[in-house]
Enzyme design. Sequence first.
Site, PDB file in Angstrom:
ATOM      1  N   GLN A 101      86.392  12.530  18.637  1.00 17.77           N
ATOM      2  CA  GLN A 101      85.372  12.181  19.721  1.00 17.77           C
ATOM      3  C   GLN A 101      84.098  12.952  19.205  1.00 17.77           C
ATOM      4  OE1 GLN A 101      87.734  11.850  23.463  1.00 17.77           O
ATOM      5  NE2 GLN A 101      85.925  10.915  23.506  1.00 17.77           N
ATOM      6  N   HIS A 102      83.077  12.485  19.469  1.00 16.33           N
ATOM      7  CA  HIS A 102      81.864  13.353  19.586  1.00 16.33           C
ATOM      8  C   HIS A 102      80.927  13.519  18.304  1.00 16.33           C
ATOM      9  CE1 HIS A 102      83.073  13.854  23.827  1.00 16.33           C
ATOM     10  NE2 HIS A 102      83.992  14.882  23.369  1.00 16.33           N
ATOM     11  N   ASP A 147      90.198   9.452  19.839  1.00 14.86           N
ATOM     12  CA  ASP A 147      91.579   9.978  19.642  1.00 14.86           C
ATOM     13  C   ASP A 147      92.300  10.219  20.992  1.00 14.86           C
ATOM     14  OD1 ASP A 147      90.116  12.183  20.417  1.00 14.86           O
ATOM     15  OD2 ASP A 147      90.645  13.472  18.623  1.00 14.86           O
TER      16      ASP A 147
END
Length: 494
Positions: A85-86, A246
Amino acid sequence: MPASRSVVIGVDSSTQSTKAVAVDADTGALLAVGRAPHTVTGAAGARESDPGEWWTALVTAVRSAVRDAGVPAASVTGIAVAGQQHGLVTLGAGGRPLRPALLWNDTRSAPQAAALAARLGGPEAWPARTGSVPVASMTAAKWQWLREHEPERADAVTGVRLPHDHLTERLSGAAVTDPGDASGTCWYGTATGAYDPEVLDLIGLDPALLPALAPTGATRVGTLAPAAAEALGLPRTVAVAAGTGDNMAAAVGLGLGGAGLLDHPVVSLGTSGTVFAATRARPAAPGLAGFAATDGTYLPLGCTLNCTLAVDRFAALLGLDREDAVPGGEGGVVVLPYLDGERTPDLPHAAGLVTGLRHGTDPRAVLGAAYEGAVHTVLRALDELLAACGLDPAAPDVRDRPLRLIGGGARGRVWTDTVRRLSGRPLVVPAAGELVALGAAALAAGAVTGSDPVALAAAWGTGDGRVLPPLPRDGEAWDRIAGVLTAATPTLLS
């Protein structure tokens, strides 16, 4: 296996590597796993990776999984990607990355995160709006960092993607994301289910640079693009799902729906430590990432930066095997293993702290204290999550609920014993070892059949596993670590 059987591919593109699973879509049987490593570079808070390497790793891992599964390429019907992520992927001319991606654990954007958090009503207002307060890991803060430190590159950007978005686009040609991964950006409104125009205006991000929002991660966004089909050695007819982040894929792999707060909250021990629960409620708390789930419900999550990798670093420094640890309380040692700063608690500039050392301190107790410090941080985040969902973490009926323990740490004896000892709770350890990739495979199967991927994963039994009884709760160790953290926080903030 006859060619008429359906095989789906689930891809877990994580910080350190790519794993691809080939799964029988009818039974959930894991046929094979392919793997390929990634390279992470950077120092002094920087953490970057080349998105081109992610694609190369995906191709290698998928080809390996299909080959080792012993199935004909024609039997593969669907594929989905779950990604870390991110991360900020910036595209330029021709859809090529302009620079290495800024990863979730890149803490250079902490000043930008703090500045953003102070806007639009301040930290208390952000969770109700986007689900989360901007911190260094969030993509909006990374975009601000890029604008301030590399303005010429920012001006040249033709597309902004998350890691899984970028790989899905390479697979299908479709620029698309899902609500789950989008909710980790701080420019997606979990309250509205759309990009937040005020946030985008605040950070100077043109919405035209962003991918379209698919309703769920199982949404079929197309089939394999010609170049992707050739690279993977698969038919162009393979369905490509929107995919997700994820943590959202792990929830799918566990068969977790949104009927209410989980009887089995999830603790994941990996490079980062995460705790999450599936719920139909939308809790909003400053210390929590109020993510959307990929199925239209919610996945409130707490995340720590320092987990298995930090403890392994202590083992290496001490010249010990990771399983050599003994409880740190035997020598009164406390370790706060904040080697990369920390996200929960929000201490982006912190360094690791060791206290209580004496001439006779056993190095194994120092390692044990590193485990305890990491587990205390994760369980503290779990308590915050439960409280945000309206539960009293100390209530006996809540304290006695089993935890589902996943991630690489769930395979380690010291990790599981430390979680049991500091929590006093029983554990359910799923037998499946690739829950993120299996969740992605369920999303792929959903894209092929139109079925609910959470129900598919539950029918596959990927969340089933052994039950470990609780150990007596070590309240003394808990209080000792909490006391050091409280006393050290002013220093760690500086």
